[in-house]
Design a protein around this motif. Structure first.
Motif, PDB file in Angstrom:
ATOM      1  N   GLN A 146      18.868  52.318 -10.537  1.00  0.00           N
ATOM      2  CA  GLN A 146      18.301  51.208  -9.785  1.00  0.00           C
ATOM      3  C   GLN A 146      19.022  51.027  -8.451  1.00  0.00           C
ATOM      4  O   GLN A 146      20.244  51.137  -8.367  1.00  0.00           O
ATOM      5  N   THR A 151      28.384  50.086 -10.645  1.00  0.00           N
ATOM      6  CA  THR A 151      27.693  50.565  -9.452  1.00  0.00           C
ATOM      7  C   THR A 151      28.609  51.449  -8.608  1.00  0.00           C
ATOM      8  O   THR A 151      29.831  51.465  -8.786  1.00  0.00           O
ATOM      9  N   VAL A 205      20.470  48.620  -5.739  1.00  0.00           N
ATOM     10  CA  VAL A 205      20.987  47.255  -5.804  1.00  0.00           C
ATOM     11  C   VAL A 205      21.837  46.947  -4.577  1.00  0.00           C
ATOM     12  O   VAL A 205      22.253  47.844  -3.842  1.00  0.00           O
ATOM     13  N   VAL A 260      20.777  40.735 -10.985  1.00  0.00           N
ATOM     14  CA  VAL A 260      21.220  41.764 -11.918  1.00  0.00           C
ATOM     15  C   VAL A 260      22.593  41.443 -12.500  1.00  0.00           C
ATOM     16  O   VAL A 260      22.822  41.599 -13.700  1.00  0.00           O
ATOM     17  N   ASP A 306      18.441  43.384  -7.463  1.00  0.00           N
ATOM     18  CA  ASP A 306      17.639  44.598  -7.417  1.00  0.00           C
ATOM     19  C   ASP A 306      16.917  44.632  -6.078  1.00  0.00           C
ATOM     20  O   ASP A 306      16.228  43.673  -5.705  1.00  0.00           O
TER      21      ASP A 306
END
Length: 315
Positions: free
Chosen positions: A224, A259, A226, A281, A274
């Motif tokens: 994803q 991340t 982010v 998130v 997101d």
């Protein structure tokens, strides 16, 4: 190490993981993800989480974190059975606490007849709060109680910079050009275990007009896109790994999002969103070593905090 998102299709198995590796309502939750690639990434991350929990019985030491998704691998440490693309593979990351970051080993875990890497990183967890908080850190978002608790309106932030305070203690705020109030609140709720979140109640009259409901991303998948904006720093990147359980509601296991972007001291509490949907998130906690001499960002999964404390989020 920054992950190139275009590599994700080359790292994931083309098929879905075996049924026996589905945690709780994982497959039902996966239907909430529209992108087929991210849906498959979510399913495999949950499958590897279950396999990793079984594998950790083989280790000893200060095991402090586990997540599944995208890992970076040193070519000299990569097992022969593991194929990597530009130094990345889909697998498991395990963090062991150590005073200094140093290389760890890489072993293999088998799921559905496939071998996946389990990469061990050794080093300290570096929380990025800067007390007093949130005056010296970052507020996550505005929140309202959904369970008729003793508090009604508040500001969400991380737990670790407020951990020394007792319930009811006064907390100062650093105002800005957008919001000139509140200047003070009090600690209304805080977790005693692993959920890195805390609630500072504010007076109803300090609730800003014109706020919008912030949706929460309950299903987080490796890959994803982010971003977050902290008090001092900001970051934009990709979800690498996750540790989440769609049905567990307690606080004995802190659910995390890892991340390839991170902040600095004072950014703890930043809201991770997101980039496609704008949904919340995670709550920024700090950095952990990536096993390759760099760092990764670690976030408290926002959905777990919202479910546990009982609040809705607003911006």
């Amino acid at each position: 190490m920054v992950f190139p998102p275009e590599l994700l299709p080359y790292l994931l198995p083309e098929e879905a993981p075996p049924e026996q590796y589905a945690i709780g309502r994982t497959r039902g939750r996966a239907e909430d993800i529209r992108d087929p690639l991210l849906r498959r990434s979510y399913l495999w991350a949950n499958a590897l989480t279950l396999a990793a929990l079984e594998a950790t019985t083989r280790f000893s030491g200060k095991f402090s974190g586990l997540s599944a998704g995208i890992v970076s691998l040193n070519p000299n440490q990569r097992p022969a059975s593991i194929q990597a693309v530009e130094g990345f593979a889909f697998g498991i990351g395990v963090h062991f606490a150590a005073d200094e970051a140093r290389p760890g080993e890489v072993i293999t875990v088998e799921v559905g007849g496939r071998a996946f890497p389990l990469a061990i990183a050794l080093g300290p967890y570096e929380p990025h709060g800067l007390p007093p908080h949130p005056a010296g850190g970052t507020g996550t978002c505005w929140i309202t109680s959904t369970n008729r608790s003793k508090w009604h309106h508040g500001i969400l932030t991380c737990r670790h910079t407020l951990a020394a305070l007792s319930l009811g203690a006064s907390v100062g705020f650093q105002t800005n050009g957008v919001h000139v109030q509140p200047t003070r609140g009090h600690l209304a709720d805080i977790d005693a275990c692993t959920i890195d979140a805390a609630i500072v109640e504010i007076a109803p009259g300090d609730w800003p007009a014109g706020l919008s409901r912030l949706p929460i991303c309950h299903t987080v998948a490796p890959g994803q896109s982010v971003s977050f904006q902290g008090r001092f720093g900001s970051g934009k990147g990709t979800v690498l790994r996750v540790f989440q359980d769609p049905i567990y509601l307690g606080n004995l296991f802190g659910q995390r999002v890892i991340t390839d972007c991170s902040g600095g001291p004072g950014d703890s509490g930043s809201l991770l969103v997101d980039n496609t949907s704008g949904a919340g998130v995670g709550i920024y906690m700090g950095e952990i070593p990536d096993g390759q001499g760099g760092h990764e960002g670690m976030f408290q999964h926002l959905a777990q905090a919202a479910t546990y404390f009982g609040f809705s989020t607003h911006l």
